[in-house]
Design an enzyme around this catalytic site. Sequence first.
Site, PDB file in Angstrom:
ATOM      1  N   ALA A   1       0.839  -1.209   0.000  1.00  0.00           N
ATOM      2  CA  ALA A   1       0.000   0.000   0.000  1.00  0.00           C
ATOM      3  C   ALA A   1       0.875   1.261   0.000  1.00  0.00           C
ATOM      4  O   ALA A   1       1.863   1.317  -0.735  1.00  0.00           O
ATOM      5  CB  ALA A   1      -0.973  -0.052   1.170  1.00  0.00           C
ATOM      6  N   CYS A   2       0.525   2.230   0.824  1.00  0.00           N
ATOM      7  CA  CYS A   2       1.240   3.519   0.780  1.00  0.00           C
ATOM      8  C   CYS A   2       2.713   3.392   1.164  1.00  0.00           C
ATOM      9  O   CYS A   2       3.497   4.308   0.908  1.00  0.00           O
ATOM     10  CB  CYS A   2       0.563   4.541   1.684  1.00  0.00           C
ATOM     11  SG  CYS A   2      -0.996   5.105   1.020  1.00  0.00           S
ATOM     12  N   SER A   3       3.098   2.294   1.791  1.00  0.00           N
ATOM     13  CA  SER A   3       4.503   2.125   2.163  1.00  0.00           C
ATOM     14  C   SER A   3       5.304   1.372   1.100  1.00  0.00           C
ATOM     15  O   SER A   3       6.474   1.043   1.330  1.00  0.00           O
ATOM     16  CB  SER A   3       4.611   1.363   3.490  1.00  0.00           C
ATOM     17  OG  SER A   3       4.123   2.149   4.536  1.00  0.00           O
TER      18      SER A   3
END
Length: 373
Positions: free
Chosen positions: A155-157
Amino acid sequence: MYTAAITGSGVFTPEHVITNDELVAAFNAHADLFNAENAEAIAAGQTQAKPHSSSDFIVAASGIERRYVLDKSGVLDPSRMYPALPERADDEPSLMAEMAADAALQALTQAGRAADDVDAVICAASNHERAYPAIAVEIQKMLDIQGFAFDMNVACSSATFGIQTAADMIRSGSIRSALVVCPEICSAHLEWRDRDCHFIFGDVATALLIERDENLQAPHFKIKSTRLATQFSNNIRNNNGFLRRTRDQMEDRRDMQFMQNGRKVFKEVLPLVSQHIAAHMDDEGVTADDLKRLWLHQANKTMNDYIGKKVLGRVPEGDEQPNILQDYANTSSAGSIIAFSKYSNDLKPGDHGLICSFGAGYSVGSVILEKAE
Ligand code: COA
């Protein structure tokens, strides 16, 4: 054990921009349509009327002023409210591969490298256009790169997890270089009809070239240390998967797009990230005074202000903690890399900086860099 370094970066920015005012006008027209179509049910108390959105709320709650998207017309059509991105035939390049290849070529140019200097491609993103063959392998073919390629999703990481993955392979000696690309078509997994989140995301692709730190001629950033952590949470979730209904059933697609409990995310992720960065810096002997720049995940300005202040022990000044979310909105894994790409050239040899991403999972990743020539 070798050292890895970031030698080039690139950002592909779509041509269409949607301002908050344009977005809110479309949302409010959609809400009016919905309320008119459901007038009876609303009057009978069976359905809730859709309230209007507002540009003032969006700026105050998030700091976002506009966003780039691959398609504007579909998103702003009040009776449609999702991007018109026709499916590509199997013998055409995928959108993600196209965007990523553009950013990758920029990164290679900046580093003064060519495709045959690259040993691996990692496509690290929140959502992938298809399950397989990997988008990364398609990018590898488009750019005529040897070696291997694979997709990953945190995801966002995804970007920082991708950086550590590439750096670990370079450190161990199994490869000499890798492209880490983050193509994010967030517009296609955002529910533009949901007032609570319709303003959050934009589209973009980023690329980093990471190489073995050996005889590098051009300015680069040594990867001093990387650290990753995850902790399960349902507060950011997307149920789209092969066991679910297809997204053609448009009226019933809500759980197959981005969903979040924003308030909880805010409350829970801030301490997680601040503590993660503090422990990472502490263990590496890097103090706040050593840090010349913080390239943070770009989800929300208040969150970044808070983290910046916590890490530096004071309010960040000037470009110490640059935000790009006012122009790009949240671009998931790509946000911190856009900030890095646009705000890193001025650092001097010996200066330290830190990339940090965080998001669904929960997940958090930090990368400590040192500028070198
Ligand atoms: N326009 C006008 N009003 C709106 C609105 C909109 N588009 N969306 C929500 N509101 C209203 C709400 O209904 C609520 O009204 P109430 O107080 O009468 O109940 C009020 O504004 C506050 O809403 P809330 O959702 O609590 O706002 P917030 O200050 O928490 O900001 C986020 C919302 C999503 C911007 C914020 O919670 C956030 O950024 N969280 C972290 C998100 C994140 O990082 N996610 C990771 C994704 S990768």
